[in-house]
Design an enzyme around this catalytic site. Structure first.
Site, short mmCIF file in Angstrom:
data_model
loop_
_atom_site.label_atom_id
_atom_site.label_comp_id
_atom_site.label_asym_id
_atom_site.label_seq_id
_atom_site.Cartn_x
_atom_site.Cartn_y
_atom_site.Cartn_z
N ASP A 1 0.87 -1.19 0.00
CA ASP A 1 0.00 0.00 0.00
C ASP A 1 0.90 1.23 0.00
O ASP A 1 1.81 1.36 0.83
CB ASP A 1 -0.88 -0.02 1.26
CG ASP A 1 -1.93 1.08 1.22
OD1 ASP A 1 -3.10 0.77 0.94
OD2 ASP A 1 -1.57 2.24 1.48
N ASN B 1 -1.71 12.91 -3.77
CA ASN B 1 -2.76 13.34 -4.72
C ASN B 1 -3.17 14.77 -4.48
O ASN B 1 -3.31 15.56 -5.42
CB ASN B 1 -3.99 12.45 -4.56
CG ASN B 1 -3.96 11.24 -5.47
OD1 ASN B 1 -3.37 11.28 -6.53
ND2 ASN B 1 -4.58 10.15 -5.03
N ASP C 1 -1.59 9.23 -10.54
CA ASP C 1 -1.61 8.10 -11.49
C ASP C 1 -0.20 7.76 -11.95
O ASP C 1 0.17 6.59 -12.07
CB ASP C 1 -2.47 8.44 -12.71
CG ASP C 1 -3.96 8.41 -12.40
OD1 ASP C 1 -4.31 8.01 -11.27
OD2 ASP C 1 -4.76 8.77 -13.27
N GLU D 1 -4.87 2.18 -4.31
CA GLU D 1 -3.40 2.31 -4.30
C GLU D 1 -2.79 1.09 -3.60
O GLU D 1 -1.72 1.15 -3.04
CB GLU D 1 -2.91 3.61 -3.65
CG GLU D 1 -3.75 4.29 -2.62
CD GLU D 1 -4.19 3.47 -1.43
OE1 GLU D 1 -5.13 2.66 -1.61
OE2 GLU D 1 -3.63 3.64 -0.33
N1 LIG Z 1 -4.19 9.15 -8.47
C1 LIG Z 1 -4.88 8.10 -8.05
N2 LIG Z 1 -5.22 8.02 -6.76
C2 LIG Z 1 -5.90 6.96 -6.34
C3 LIG Z 1 -6.25 5.91 -7.20
N3 LIG Z 1 -6.93 4.97 -6.48
C4 LIG Z 1 -6.96 5.42 -5.21
N4 LIG Z 1 -6.33 6.61 -5.09
C5 LIG Z 1 -6.18 7.46 -3.92
O1 LIG Z 1 -5.40 6.85 -2.95
C6 LIG Z 1 -5.65 7.53 -1.70
C7 LIG Z 1 -5.62 6.52 -0.57
O2 LIG Z 1 -5.74 7.26 0.60
P1 LIG Z 1 -5.84 6.62 2.00
O3 LIG Z 1 -6.55 5.29 1.94
O4 LIG Z 1 -6.41 7.64 2.94
O5 LIG Z 1 -4.39 6.25 2.41
P2 LIG Z 1 -3.06 7.07 2.32
O6 LIG Z 1 -3.25 8.51 2.14
O7 LIG Z 1 -2.19 6.39 1.29
O8 LIG Z 1 -2.47 6.84 3.76
P3 LIG Z 1 -1.77 5.55 4.32
O9 LIG Z 1 -2.23 4.37 3.51
O10 LIG Z 1 -2.25 5.47 5.74
O11 LIG Z 1 -0.33 5.77 4.22
C8 LIG Z 1 -6.99 8.21 -1.87
O12 LIG Z 1 -6.80 9.61 -1.89
C9 LIG Z 1 -7.48 7.74 -3.22
O13 LIG Z 1 -8.20 8.75 -3.91
C10 LIG Z 1 -5.90 6.04 -8.57
O14 LIG Z 1 -6.19 5.19 -9.42
N5 LIG Z 1 -5.21 7.14 -8.94
#
Ligand SMILES: Nc1nc2c(ncn2[C@@H]2O[C@H](COP(=O)(O)OP(=O)(O)OP(=O)(O)O)[C@@H](O)[C@H]2O)c(=O)[nH]1
Length: 342
Positions: A211, A219, A228, A254
């Site tokens: 992850d 983002n 992306d 992600e």
């Molecule tokens: N650019 C992009 N962002 C994505 C995609 N799929 C998921 N995300 C983003 O990934 C982020 C995941 O955020 P969180 O689950 O809060 O986790 P995090 O910010 O990585 O925090 P931790 O996992 O605790 O380190 C979200 O903002 C989603 O919008 C994608 O296909 N493209």
């Protein structure tokens, strides 16, 4: 006046037009004597005109006539497997060729719709005359057999190419569009089989759940498109750091999952450490090639336990990942074996 799509205009009978019999596929390589018999049998057969776009043979209708193209061209539209929808194919019938022979022979309905591509003149031979032609002329019977063999080969080739196209789309539906990794559908299909194979062969199997860290912040700071880019960069790290027998799939937004067949916990943790290190040093390029800050990931490793199923294994990898996050991110955590757990 509107063109009636189904009624073909009768213009003459065969005896009234000058058309060389040898130019008709069905009557090729036949002795002069026999050609005389054939000419006699078909002399009263109709010549009809099919205007461009007009239907000559209707799919799903019974066929009792053979049509020979004298001028113009016909095109065939095949029925799909569900029998409802039509799709265009490139099959064309040109002067000298015939259509409708299979339905005349087996008295079954047509499996295709045939329409005129250009204004065409057609010789119409009723099925009773076709049978007389077969009885009177070995040459016609031989030509018909050759024609049927050709049709069978062409149909087989089409089936083979459709199967290939079908397989292509099936594969495509198992790939994640953004990262090029296997997708969740692939994972749901393949991981249980890989687990079953590992249990059956008494072989170890490990998975690594990955992850990206603080990805929401990434983002929010650089925009979703740059996010992306980062995801693609991470997928590349995973893909290029594995053996050909390992698999990487996009598990969720992600989150990614690596499957390591024939790999125990110790070896899997070494792989995960290597991927973690490569990820933190991998550049994230945008389209303008301006590098973005490096991203990091947290990794949860779990190795298949005796009798364990797909979901339990995923749950343990997820718990290990959670532990890696809680311990500060950008690191690997391994799930303890079940008999070591409370
Ligand atoms: N650019 C992009 N962002 C994505 C995609 N799929 C998921 N995300 C983003 O990934 C982020 C995941 O955020 P969180 O689950 O809060 O986790 P995090 O910010 O990585 O925090 P931790 O996992 O605790 O380190 C979200 O903002 C989603 O919008 C994608 O296909 N493209």
């Amino acid at each position: 006046m509107l063109l009636d799509k189904t009624v073909l205009e009768r213009v003459n009978t065969f005896q009234h037009i000058e058309y060389p019999l040898e130019a008709i596929q069905l009557f090729r390589n036949i002795s002069d004597n026999n050609l005389g018999v054939i000419r006699h049998l078909i002399q009263d057969c109709d010549i009809v005109r099919a205007r461009a776009g007009q239907t000559v043979l209707d799919a799903s209708s019974a066929g009792s006539r053979l049509y020979i193209v004298l001028s113009g061209a016909l095109g065939v539209t095949m029925l799909n497997e569900d029998g409802n929808h039509l799709e265009n194919t490139i099959t064309q019938y040109l002067p000298g060729e015939c259509v409708g022979e299979i339905s005349v022979l087996d008295e079954e309905i047509h499996s295709a719709t045939v329409s005129a591509i250009h204004d065409s003149l057609l010789l119409v031979i009723e099925s009773s005359i076709v049978w007389q032609l077969i009885e009177e002329s070995n040459g016609v019977a031989r030509n018909l057999l050759q024609l049927l063999s050709f049709r069978i080969r062409a149909a087989n080739a089409q089936i083979r190419s459709r199967k290939k196209v079908g397989e292509f789309y099936r594969q495509l539906s198992m790939v994640d569009g953004l990262t090029g990794l296997h997708n969740r559908a692939w994972l749901n299909q393949q991981l249980p089989s890989l687990i079953q194979a590992a249990h059956g062969g008494n072989q170890p199997l490990s998975i690594v759940m990955v992850d990206l860290d603080h990805f929401k912040r990434f983002n929010d700071t650089y925009g979703h498109l740059r996010g992306d880019d980062a995801l693609q960069a991470a997928a590349k790290v995973l893909n290029s750091g594995l053996r050909p027998t390992d698999f990487a799939a996009r598990y969720g937004g992600e989150e990614m999952l690596v499957i390591l067949p024939e790999t125990d916990l110790q070896a899997a943790s070494i792989v995960a450490e290597r991927l973690c290190q490569r990820l933190r040093s991998a550049p994230v390029f945008t389209e303008s090639d301006k590098p973005l800050p490096h991203i990091t990931g947290s990794f949860g490793v779990a190795t298949l336990q005796e009798g364990e199923d797909f979901q339990k294994l995923l749950d343990r990898a997820d718990s290990a990942l959670y532990f890696a996050k809680q311990s500060g991110r950008n690191q690997v955590a391994c799930a303890p074996a079940l008999n070591n757990m409370n």
